[in-house]
Every structure is written in structure tokens, then in C-alpha cells.
Design an enzyme around this catalytic site. Structure first.
Site, PDB file in Angstrom:
ATOM      1  N   PHE A  34     -56.999-106.487  76.469  1.00  9.14           N
ATOM      2  CA  PHE A  34     -57.173-106.753  75.395  1.00  9.14           C
ATOM      3  C   PHE A  34     -57.343-108.463  74.863  1.00  9.14           C
ATOM      4  O   PHE A  34     -57.365-109.271  74.043  1.00  9.14           O
ATOM      5  CB  PHE A  34     -55.871-105.850  74.856  1.00  9.14           C
ATOM      6  CG  PHE A  34     -55.574-106.165  72.608  1.00  9.14           C
ATOM      7  CD1 PHE A  34     -56.613-106.528  72.095  1.00  9.14           C
ATOM      8  CD2 PHE A  34     -54.724-106.754  72.584  1.00  9.14           C
ATOM      9  CE1 PHE A  34     -55.979-107.446  71.067  1.00  9.14           C
ATOM     10  CE2 PHE A  34     -54.080-106.488  71.255  1.00  9.14           C
ATOM     11  CZ  PHE A  34     -55.711-107.421  70.407  1.00  9.14           C
ATOM     12  N   THR A  35     -56.014-108.961  75.335  1.00  9.32           N
ATOM     13  CA  THR A  35     -55.380-110.173  75.175  1.00  9.32           C
ATOM     14  C   THR A  35     -55.398-111.199  76.751  1.00  9.32           C
ATOM     15  O   THR A  35     -55.270-112.263  76.568  1.00  9.32           O
ATOM     16  CB  THR A  35     -54.208-110.733  74.850  1.00  9.32           C
ATOM     17  OG1 THR A  35     -53.344-110.230  76.009  1.00  9.32           O
ATOM     18  CG2 THR A  35     -53.775-110.267  73.089  1.00  9.32           C
ATOM     19  N   GLY A  36     -56.328-110.376  77.551  1.00 10.35           N
ATOM     20  CA  GLY A  36     -56.396-111.358  79.388  1.00 10.35           C
ATOM     21  C   GLY A  36     -57.863-111.251  79.124  1.00 10.35           C
ATOM     22  O   GLY A  36     -58.699-111.177  78.407  1.00 10.35           O
ATOM     23  N   ILE A  61     -51.829 -92.820  85.212  1.00  7.11           N
ATOM     24  CA  ILE A  61     -53.100 -93.216  86.320  1.00  7.11           C
ATOM     25  C   ILE A  61     -52.128 -93.010  87.502  1.00  7.11           C
ATOM     26  O   ILE A  61     -51.039 -93.166  87.342  1.00  7.11           O
ATOM     27  CB  ILE A  61     -53.656 -94.499  86.585  1.00  7.11           C
ATOM     28  CG1 ILE A  61     -54.035 -94.969  87.285  1.00  7.11           C
ATOM     29  CG2 ILE A  61     -51.673 -95.579  86.917  1.00  7.11           C
ATOM     30  CD1 ILE A  61     -55.416 -95.883  87.652  1.00  7.11           C
ATOM     31  N   TYR A 143     -43.424-104.605  68.042  1.00  2.00           N
ATOM     32  CA  TYR A 143     -43.302-105.240  69.757  1.00  2.00           C
ATOM     33  C   TYR A 143     -41.782-105.188  69.511  1.00  2.00           C
ATOM     34  O   TYR A 143     -41.394-104.971  70.777  1.00  2.00           O
ATOM     35  CB  TYR A 143     -43.360-106.895  69.058  1.00  2.00           C
ATOM     36  CG  TYR A 143     -43.475-107.255  70.891  1.00  2.00           C
ATOM     37  CD1 TYR A 143     -43.992-107.847  71.258  1.00  2.00           C
ATOM     38  CD2 TYR A 143     -42.503-108.387  70.411  1.00  2.00           C
ATOM     39  CE1 TYR A 143     -44.076-108.214  72.737  1.00  2.00           C
ATOM     40  CE2 TYR A 143     -42.174-109.811  72.287  1.00  2.00           C
ATOM     41  CZ  TYR A 143     -42.988-109.480  72.407  1.00  2.00           C
ATOM     42  OH  TYR A 143     -43.180-109.949  74.194  1.00  2.00           O
ATOM     43  N   LYS A 147     -39.823-102.260  72.542  1.00  4.33           N
ATOM     44  CA  LYS A 147     -39.605-103.036  73.330  1.00  4.33           C
ATOM     45  C   LYS A 147     -38.490-103.072  73.721  1.00  4.33           C
ATOM     46  O   LYS A 147     -37.640-101.410  75.151  1.00  4.33           O
ATOM     47  CB  LYS A 147     -39.422-104.695  73.653  1.00  4.33           C
ATOM     48  CG  LYS A 147     -41.306-105.366  74.084  1.00  4.33           C
ATOM     49  CD  LYS A 147     -41.245-105.488  75.315  1.00  4.33           C
ATOM     50  CE  LYS A 147     -42.951-105.983  75.266  1.00  4.33           C
ATOM     51  NZ  LYS A 147     -43.155-105.869  76.867  1.00  4.33           N
TER      52      LYS A 147
END
Ligand code: NAD
Ligand code: UDP
Length: 311
Positions: A34-36, A61, A143, A147
Site C-alpha cells: 500500500f505505501t511500501g 497466514i 491510527y 495502535k
């Protein structure tokens, strides 16, 4: 040792992968991009101890690993506010999935928490004992509250299920591989200065932050993971505090730029002051800041010059 790094293609995640590989570990990276960016990992493409998997951590996963560094989450306000519900899912469902994995394979898990859990703080500098002042319904809450729930999840998995946890609260960190369009103040100001575009000061630029260079942050992160004494939370950041206006002046000087300043509206709930108390990290991790702001900015400017092909 096998290390799982979520958010591996991001700014901090990619530097963490480098540092773990340099110590001879195996690294499995997970990222939904997404942002990487794959560019952040291109140099590791043929590394025999590294693999990257396109995976969104909001889905479970199963993988073998001994250490899990949970760094997946957009960190810049413009990115985490782009799809706020997704940001909450990443912090809540993503962290539950990583904790479930840690429990199942008996891995130690470290959560990348944030100084944002302190919100717009009344206590200054911020110690780990401070509970914070977060607006639960404001634009930053997806955010901040995400967190905060993630921290609570770690503590409760520790108490209820005996999962071996570590929590770090990261204060503003900068360095090479921040995305050009990241929107955070240091990348914005450097890119604007190098392009000769106006420097966008939000508000009057009197708000403060404390900026930590990426190599120091990664060093503290790995020290926290491998020590046995405390599970955290522990603040990691540079206690040197600077106003946004002073930062703009410094970047203009270091880039020899003629960019002018423009003043934009201050974003809602933008914290007025932020500075970590790092006594706990000093005492328990033997961690000290090695890179001063001016030096770290020089490195970051050199990086963005290369990316922008500016000489
Ligand atoms: P970044 O945006 O560069 O990296 C985040 C990475 O996570 C990206 O590669 C992104 O694609 C990936 N990602 C996002 N959601 C995902 C999902 N659902 N599944 C899989 N991958 C996902 O940000 P960063 O600065 O490297 O921050 C990394 C971590 O550190 C974040 O958890 C952030 O909250 C925390 N942090 C960073 C700072 C800072 O100043 N850089 C400060 C406090 C906390
Ligand atoms: N900021 C600014 N101009 C910009 C980007 C950010 O003045 O182009 C300010 C922002 O309002 C905040 C500080 O710089 O007060 C740090 O912002 P950033 O988004 O980097 O991090 P955070 O607010 O999450 O600490």
C-alpha cells in the site's frame, strides 16, 4: 534464526530487513505494497536469506518463525487517513493475526507502536507511564486508537496466553527510503527545497517534534527484541526537540535552496509538542542516539537528490 517482518517494503521495515540480514539471520517479509515499494527491497532480490511475500496482514497466514516484527501499517497522516477503516483493520485484525501466529509457533513478537498513543500530550516530555490524550473520534483516531488497541492486544495475549511480547513506541523517524509522496514533514520539506517549490508550513510552524534517524531507531528496535528483562512499552526517539519552522530553516540551509515559505492550515488535532523521555531505553537497552539531526538530514538530502536526479 527466522525473522518475520510485516511492512517489510516500507521505510522502516526495509531498513530492519537489511539490519537483520547483516547479522546473518533469515528474513521473511510480508507486505501488501500500500505505501511500501519493491524499490526498497530491490537490492535484496538475490539474497539467499531473504524472501518477500505479497500478503495483507488483515488475513491470517501460517509460517514458521522465531521472531515477528509487526511493522505493517501506513504511518503518514495522509496515507493512514486515505482509508481509515482499513487502517483500523490493519492495527486490530492484523495484530490479532500476528499474535495468533506468535502463539501457535511460539515466536516472540515485537509491535511497532507510536508516540501517537500519547495524542496531544499534557505531559512533557512523554514518559511510558503517561496515558495520553487522544481524541477517539478525530481524523487521527483510526491510527492512534488502532495502535492503542494493538498495545492492549499484546498485553492481553501475554497475560492470557503467555505470548512473549515486546512493545516499542516510535517517535518521528526519518531517513533514506521515505516515499517521495509520503507527506511527512521531513520528506516534504526536502523534496520541496530540492525542487525549488514553496515549503509548506502547517499552522505557524511553532509546533515541535523530535526526529530520530532511521539507523538509531533500528538499533533500538533490535536491542529491544533481544533483551530479556522488559516487555515494554519503551519509547524510542531522539529527545532533541525542534519547531517545524526551525526544521524548515535548517533544511533550506543544508540544501542551499531559495524556496520560499507558505503557510497552510494546521491539520485538526495536530499535536502541539512532542518529545520522548528515553530514560527507560537508556537504562534497559543501553541505547543512545548516535546520529545528530544535522548529519541525518545530510544523508536524507543525499538520498532524495539521487531519487530526484538533482545535483
Ligand atoms: P511506511 O508506510 O513506509 O511502511 C508501512 C508498510 O506497511 C508499507 O510497506 C505498507 O505497504 C505496509 N502495509 C500497510 N498496511 C498493510 C497491511 N494491511 N498488510 C501488509 N502490509 C501493510 O511506514 P514506516 O514509517 O516504515 O512505519 C512502519 C511502522 O512503524 C508502522 O507500523 C508505523 O505505525 C510505525 N511508526 C513509524 C514512525 C515513523 O516516524 N516512521 C513513527 C511511529 C510509528
Ligand atoms: N507539517 C508541516 N508541513 C508539511 C507536513 C507536516 O508543517 O508539509 C507539520 C505537521 O503539521 C506536524 C509536523 O509537521 O505538526 C509533523 O508532521 P508529520 O506528518 O511528519 O508527523 P506527525 O504529525 O504524525 O508527527
Amino acid at each position: 534464526m527466522i525473522n518475520l517482518v510485516t511492512g517489510a517494503a516500507g521505510f522502516l521495515g526495509s531498513h530492519l530487513c537489511d539490519a537483520l540480514l547483516a547479522k546473518g539471520h533469515e528474513v521473511i517479509g510480508l507486505d501488501n505494497f500500500f505505501t511500501g515499494s519493491k524499490d526498497n527491497l530491490r537490492h535484496l532480490r538475490d539474497h539467499s536469506h531473504f524472501e518477500i511475500i505479497r500478503h495483507d496482514i488483515i488475513h491470517p497466514i501460517l509460517l514458521e518463525s522465531e521472531r515477528i516484527y509487526n511493522f505493517a501499517c501506513p504511518a503518514s497522516p495522509i496515507h493512514y487517513q486515505f482509508n481509515p477503516v482499513k487502517t483500523i483493520k490493519t492495527s486490530v485484525l492484523g495484530t490479532i493475526n500476528m499474535l495468533g501466529l506468535a502463539k501457535r509457533v511460539k515466536a516472540r513478537i515485537l509491535q511497532a507502536s507510536t508516540s501517537e498513543v500519547y495524542g496531544d500530550p499534557e505531559e512533557h516530555p512523554q514518559k511510558e507511564t503517561y496515558w495520553g490524550r487522544v481524541n477517539p473520534i478525530g481524523p487521527r483516531s483510526c491510527y492512534d486508537e488502532g495502535k492503542r488497541v494493538a498495545e492492549s492486544l499484546l498485553i492481553n495475549y501475554q497475560q492470557q496466553n503467555g505470548v512473549d511480547i515486546r512493545i516499542i513506541r516510535i517517535f518521528n523517524t526519518y531517513g533514506p527510503r521515505m516515499a517521495l509522496n509520503d507527506g511527512r514533514v521531513i520528506s516534504n520539506f526536502i523534496v520541496q527545497a530540492l525542487r525549488g517549490e514553496p515549503i509548506t508550513i502547517f499552522g505557524r510552524g511553532e509546533q515541535t517534534r523530535s526526529f530520530c534517524y532511521v539507523s538509531d531507531l533500528i538499533d533500538g528496535t533490535m536491542r529491544m527484541m533481544e533483551q530479556q528483562e522488559i516487555s515494554g512499552p519503551v519509547n524510542l526517539g531522539n529527545p532533541e526537540e525542534i519547531t517545524v519552522m526551525e526544521l524548515a530553516d535548517l533544511i533550506l540551509k543544508l540544501t542551499a535552496s531559495k524556496s520560499r515559505l507558505v503557510f497552510k492550515e494546521l491539520p485538526i488535532d495536530d499535536p502541539v509538542r512532542r518529545k520522548p523521555d528515553i530514560s527507560l531505553a537508556r537504562e534497559k537497552l543501553g541505547w543512545e542516539i548516535q546520529v545528530q539531526l544535522r548529519d541525518g538530514l545530510q544523508e536524507t538530502i543525499a538520498y532524495f537528490k539521487k531519487v530526484l536526479s538533482v545535483h
